[in-house]
Motif scaffolding. Structure first.
Motif, PDB file in Angstrom:
ATOM      1  N   PHE A   4      43.085  34.600  15.485  1.00  0.00           N
ATOM      2  CA  PHE A   4      42.875  33.948  16.758  1.00  0.00           C
ATOM      3  C   PHE A   4      43.889  32.761  16.916  1.00  0.00           C
ATOM      4  CE2 PHE A   4      40.160  30.686  18.558  1.00  0.00           C
ATOM      5  CZ  PHE A   4      39.938  31.289  19.855  1.00  0.00           C
ATOM      6  N   TYR A   5      43.809  31.861  15.918  1.00  0.00           N
ATOM      7  CA  TYR A   5      44.756  30.918  16.064  1.00  0.00           C
ATOM      8  C   TYR A   5      46.283  31.339  16.324  1.00  0.00           C
ATOM      9  CZ  TYR A   5      41.191  28.018  14.270  1.00  0.00           C
ATOM     10  OH  TYR A   5      39.908  27.353  13.949  1.00  0.00           O
ATOM     11  N   ILE A   6      46.619  32.210  15.810  1.00  0.00           N
ATOM     12  CA  ILE A   6      47.829  32.838  16.175  1.00  0.00           C
ATOM     13  C   ILE A   6      48.094  33.292  17.668  1.00  0.00           C
ATOM     14  CG2 ILE A   6      49.568  34.832  15.467  1.00  0.00           C
ATOM     15  CD1 ILE A   6      48.643  34.665  12.747  1.00  0.00           C
ATOM     16  N   TYR A   7      47.109  33.980  18.047  1.00  0.00           N
ATOM     17  CA  TYR A   7      47.232  34.297  19.614  1.00  0.00           C
ATOM     18  C   TYR A   7      47.237  32.920  20.413  1.00  0.00           C
ATOM     19  CZ  TYR A   7      46.512  39.249  19.147  1.00  0.00           C
ATOM     20  OH  TYR A   7      46.733  40.540  18.931  1.00  0.00           O
ATOM     21  N   ILE A   8      46.527  32.111  20.006  1.00  0.00           N
ATOM     22  CA  ILE A   8      46.361  30.581  20.950  1.00  0.00           C
ATOM     23  C   ILE A   8      47.975  30.154  20.804  1.00  0.00           C
ATOM     24  CG2 ILE A   8      45.548  28.542  21.085  1.00  0.00           C
ATOM     25  CD1 ILE A   8      43.354  30.537  21.842  1.00  0.00           C
ATOM     26  N   LEU A   9      48.485  30.022  19.674  1.00  0.00           N
ATOM     27  CA  LEU A   9      49.452  29.248  19.478  1.00  0.00           C
ATOM     28  C   LEU A   9      50.757  30.082  20.201  1.00  0.00           C
ATOM     29  CD1 LEU A   9      49.440  28.017  15.848  1.00  0.00           C
ATOM     30  CD2 LEU A   9      50.020  26.630  18.161  1.00  0.00           C
ATOM     31  N   GLY A  34      60.797  21.109  23.075  1.00  0.00           N
ATOM     32  CA  GLY A  34      60.303  20.549  21.813  1.00  0.00           C
ATOM     33  C   GLY A  34      58.701  20.983  21.496  1.00  0.00           C
ATOM     34  N   ALA A  35      57.886  21.214  22.677  1.00  0.00           N
ATOM     35  CA  ALA A  35      56.723  21.717  22.228  1.00  0.00           C
ATOM     36  C   ALA A  35      56.639  23.077  21.702  1.00  0.00           C
ATOM     37  CB  ALA A  35      55.956  21.753  23.682  1.00  0.00           C
ATOM     38  N   VAL A  36      57.567  23.962  22.405  1.00  0.00           N
ATOM     39  CA  VAL A  36      57.662  25.093  21.777  1.00  0.00           C
ATOM     40  C   VAL A  36      58.219  25.201  20.266  1.00  0.00           C
ATOM     41  CG1 VAL A  36      59.015  27.560  21.751  1.00  0.00           C
ATOM     42  CG2 VAL A  36      58.379  26.216  23.926  1.00  0.00           C
ATOM     43  N   GLY A  37      58.842  24.300  19.946  1.00  0.00           N
ATOM     44  CA  GLY A  37      59.356  24.017  18.412  1.00  0.00           C
ATOM     45  C   GLY A  37      58.341  23.628  17.699  1.00  0.00           C
ATOM     46  N   PHE A  38      57.444  22.922  17.850  1.00  0.00           N
ATOM     47  CA  PHE A  38      56.610  22.232  17.457  1.00  0.00           C
ATOM     48  C   PHE A  38      55.324  23.161  16.993  1.00  0.00           C
ATOM     49  CE2 PHE A  38      58.340  18.131  18.306  1.00  0.00           C
ATOM     50  CZ  PHE A  38      58.518  17.568  16.836  1.00  0.00           C
ATOM     51  N   GLY A  39      55.133  23.933  18.241  1.00  0.00           N
ATOM     52  CA  GLY A  39      54.081  24.960  17.891  1.00  0.00           C
ATOM     53  C   GLY A  39      54.539  26.285  16.977  1.00  0.00           C
ATOM     54  N   MET A  43      52.648  27.441  13.730  1.00  0.00           N
ATOM     55  CA  MET A  43      52.250  29.050  13.520  1.00  0.00           C
ATOM     56  C   MET A  43      52.936  29.293  12.218  1.00  0.00           C
ATOM     57  SD  MET A  43      52.146  31.303  16.062  1.00  0.00           S
ATOM     58  CE  MET A  43      52.227  33.070  15.920  1.00  0.00           C
ATOM     59  N   PHE A  44      54.064  28.729  11.540  1.00  0.00           N
ATOM     60  CA  PHE A  44      54.494  29.080  10.251  1.00  0.00           C
ATOM     61  C   PHE A  44      53.531  28.709   9.300  1.00  0.00           C
ATOM     62  CE2 PHE A  44      58.834  28.702  12.248  1.00  0.00           C
ATOM     63  CZ  PHE A  44      59.238  29.883  12.224  1.00  0.00           C
ATOM     64  N   LEU A  45      52.774  27.506   9.709  1.00  0.00           N
ATOM     65  CA  LEU A  45      51.757  27.307   8.807  1.00  0.00           C
ATOM     66  C   LEU A  45      50.734  28.431   8.493  1.00  0.00           C
ATOM     67  CD1 LEU A  45      51.004  23.374   8.756  1.00  0.00           C
ATOM     68  CD2 LEU A  45      51.762  24.698   6.888  1.00  0.00           C
ATOM     69  N   ILE A  52      58.931  26.718   5.553  1.00  0.00           N
ATOM     70  CA  ILE A  52      59.629  26.899   6.917  1.00  0.00           C
ATOM     71  C   ILE A  52      59.135  25.993   7.855  1.00  0.00           C
ATOM     72  CG2 ILE A  52      60.476  28.501   8.627  1.00  0.00           C
ATOM     73  CD1 ILE A  52      60.602  30.472   6.730  1.00  0.00           C
ATOM     74  N   ALA A  53      57.778  25.593   7.755  1.00  0.00           N
ATOM     75  CA  ALA A  53      57.068  24.448   8.584  1.00  0.00           C
ATOM     76  C   ALA A  53      57.794  23.396   8.362  1.00  0.00           C
ATOM     77  CB  ALA A  53      55.606  24.705   8.267  1.00  0.00           C
ATOM     78  N   ILE A  54      58.121  22.854   7.280  1.00  0.00           N
ATOM     79  CA  ILE A  54      58.709  21.560   7.154  1.00  0.00           C
ATOM     80  C   ILE A  54      60.043  21.526   7.638  1.00  0.00           C
ATOM     81  CG2 ILE A  54      59.466  19.838   5.187  1.00  0.00           C
ATOM     82  CD1 ILE A  54      57.077  21.158   3.399  1.00  0.00           C
ATOM     83  N   THR A  55      60.828  22.586   7.537  1.00  0.00           N
ATOM     84  CA  THR A  55      62.117  22.385   7.952  1.00  0.00           C
ATOM     85  C   THR A  55      62.285  22.459   9.428  1.00  0.00           C
ATOM     86  OG1 THR A  55      62.603  24.079   5.997  1.00  0.00           O
ATOM     87  CG2 THR A  55      64.511  23.645   7.467  1.00  0.00           C
ATOM     88  N   GLN A  56      61.414  23.474   9.847  1.00  0.00           N
ATOM     89  CA  GLN A  56      61.041  23.434  11.234  1.00  0.00           C
ATOM     90  C   GLN A  56      61.082  22.120  11.964  1.00  0.00           C
ATOM     91  OE1 GLN A  56      61.569  26.296  13.389  1.00  0.00           O
ATOM     92  NE2 GLN A  56      61.364  25.074  15.092  1.00  0.00           N
TER      93      GLN A  56
END
Lengths: 183, 122
Positions: A4-9, A34-39, A43-45, A52-56
């Protein structure tokens, strides 16, 4: 619940990307990207990829700084309208056909959430998971892959990064004639 | 279905890179495509209810570094994660290169509009 969270993001990222593409203001488009990138990093989390989340996040902050450097204090940032009408129509039709073909291709993939790599017992991923700690001593399997099993990939990455930064430095260099006269 | 949404994100980036006239918008479209491809590769390695590929204390079975079967059967795929980690860092380098080209073009022509950049001389 995770799906569900994956769909929302994903919907959030698509809306932010559409705003970034269609807005007139360049600075607003940069903020939306920037919003796309932080989303993507959140999502990677959810997809269980903390490295990957940290690197992103780090890359996203640096990329936003670079993009804002390009758009700030530029007077002519309003460029309205697409290119010639005929070219736009042809491009949109071709992109739509690519989209339909891609959807058909995606139907052949297994459902989301089934581990494709687990169906092949001799796959490289299975070996890394089962023997990564034993062979390299690294508790983080991703680190053991990039620094031990596939270290040449990381060497190639460093080479590409170095070349790109050298290119950017050469392009941004100021007053090359003065440097030549000094020598 | 998440694959299809991911592909929709890619198509939005492709549209932006092909149709727009502004150079910075083209760079933004290329960035959106990069995010979509990275997300798709990570999604391929995901499994529902999986855990991150990091060995905890309770996952070690033997003294020689053997991991438990539970860890092997529930960890997500580490290989796409390692390769996407490489790709993300490379995308930052290529972004810096593209933006520096945009800035120099603006200094020379006074506009980001690619249809007005016609004087191709050295």
């Amino acid at each position: 619940m995770a799906i569900f969270y994956i769909y929302i993001l994903l919907l959030f990222m698509i809306i932010a990307a559409i705003i970034a593409v269609e807005t007139k203001y360049l600075l607003g488009a940069v903020i939306c990207i920037g919003a796309v990138g932080f989303g993507a990093s959140i999502m990677f989390l959810f997809l269980r990829a903390p490295d990957i989340a940290i690197t992103q996040i780090v890359v996203e902050v640096l990329g936003l700084i670079i993009l804002i450097r390009a758009c700030i204090s530029r007077e002519l940032t309003f460029i309205s309208g697409p290119r010639e009408f005929f070219g736009v129509v042809v491009s949109v039709v071709i992109i739509f056909v690519i989209f339909l073909a891609g959807i058909r291709v995606l139907e052949t993939l297994p459902d989301f959430g089934t581990a494709i790599f687990a169906e092949a017992p001799e796959a490289a991923s299975q070996t890394y998971i089962a023997e990564g700690l034993q062979k390299t001593g690294a508790a983080n399997i991703v680190a053991s892959v990039i620094l031990d099993f596939r270290a040449y990939d990381t060497l190639g990455e460093a080479t590409v990064l170095f070349t790109a930064i050298i290119g950017a430095t050469v392009i941004m260099r100021r007053k090359p004639k003065k440097l030549l006269e000094d020598e | 279905m998440p694959y299809a949404l991911c592909f929709l994100l890619f198509v939005i980036g492709l549209y932006c890179a092909v149709v727009k006239k502004n150079m910075v918008k083209i760079v933004i479209g290329i960035m959106v495509m990069e995010y979509a491809v990275n997300l798709f590769l990570i999604m391929l390695g995901y499994r529902l209810g999986g855990i991150a590929p990091i060995v905890g204390k309770e996952d070690v079975a033997g003294a020689g570094g053997q991991v438990t079967d539970l860890f092997v059967s529930s960890s997500v795929d580490p290989l796409p994660q390692a390769l996407v980690l490489t790709a993300i860092v490379i995308s930052l380098g290529s972004l810096a290169l593209m933006i520096s080209i945009c800035i120099r073009t603006y200094e020379k022509y006074g506009t980001f509009d690619i249809t007005e950049i016609r004087r191709l001389k050295g």
